[in-house]
Write a protein that holds these residues in place. Structure first.
Motif: not given
Length: 256
Positions: A3-8, A20-30, A99-102
């Motif tokens: 769950a930590r590896l998959i971005p929410r 929160d946005h920066l954290g999601e972006l970082r996870h998606r880049l990973f 990332f942009v859908a919401p």
């Protein structure tokens, strides 16, 4: 741990801080990097077959030469990188879209999702068309032109750069329906305007085909033909989109 590896993914209209946005972006880049690294390893493991496949459009008897100690290795790495990007592209598009859908409403999400799927298929079709139809004929003309004046030798790095640019340009050219439908969706143009300015559109398609990295008349004709067909298809799809958009309010009113 998984769950930590998959971005929410944020929900529609959900409030979120910048962190929160920066954290999601970082996870998606990973996640994207995690898709690219094994794709590159796989591509490099089969780089010999990839190089052989890219050599196929060359005329019979033409061989590639390398100049310098490192060129064989660097060419193999570049080919593997391009192949890895192609393999990881669906994951990259998926992460970018998630990332942009919401930020957009549900109807717009469906439209953009359909355009992304259409664009991916058209890009693949355009690249395949260039590989099978355009490149062999363009290379046959270019590598046999004035051979009595020159000792024609093809450098590997230059050839693969030319081939990659041809495949990329053809793939982008086949994105025409996506561009037109996007402009229609934004209200910039309409299907009626596209029909009324059909001659201008044809001239634009011819100009774009001339800009593509093939200069012989045969390849030019082969490139213009599908572009004109895609332009006409775009007009038909634009009219269909407009009819569906016009019918949507009536359907909503009847439901109420």
């Amino acid at each position: 741990m998984l769950a930590r590896l998959i971005p929410r993914r944020l929900g529609e209209g959900e409030e979120a801080e910048l962190v929160d946005h920066l954290g999601e972006l970082r996870h998606r880049l990973f996640v994207t990097l995690g898709a690219f690294v094994p794709a590159f390893a796989l591509a490099f493991a089969f780089h010999g077959r990839l190089v052989a496949a890219l050599r196929e459009p060359l005329p019979d008897g033409r061989r590639l030469v390398t100049l310098g100690v490192t060129e064989p290795f660097t060419v193999s790495v570049k080919v593997s990188v391009v192949a890895a990007l192609a393999l990881a592209l669906p994951v990259l598009l998926w992460q970018a879209w998630a990332f942009v859908a919401p930020a957009v409403d549900r109807a717009t999400r469906r439209t953009i999702g359909a355009l992304v799927a259409l664009g991916t298929a058209l890009f693949a079709a355009g690249s395949l068309f260039a590989y099978v139809v355009v490149l062999p004929r363009a290379l046959d003309f270019l590598t046999t032109f004035d051979t009595h004046l020159y000792d024609v030798q093809l450098r590997a790095s230059s050839y693969f750069g030319f081939a990659a640019m041809g495949l990329l340009a053809s793939g982008i050219a086949f994105e025409l329906p996506v561009l037109v439908l996007g402009l229609v969706r934004l209200g910039v143009v309409s299907s009626r305007q596209l029909r009324r300015n059909r001659r201008v559109g044809y001239v634009a398609m011819l100009t774009f085909a001339i800009v593509l990295p093939t200069v012989d008349p045969v390849s030019l004709a082969l490139e213009v033909t599908p572009l004109l067909a895609l332009y006409e298809t775009s007009i038909w799809l634009a009219a269909l989109m407009e009819r569906r958009a016009a019918a949507a309010p009536h359907a909503l009113a009847e439901g109420v």
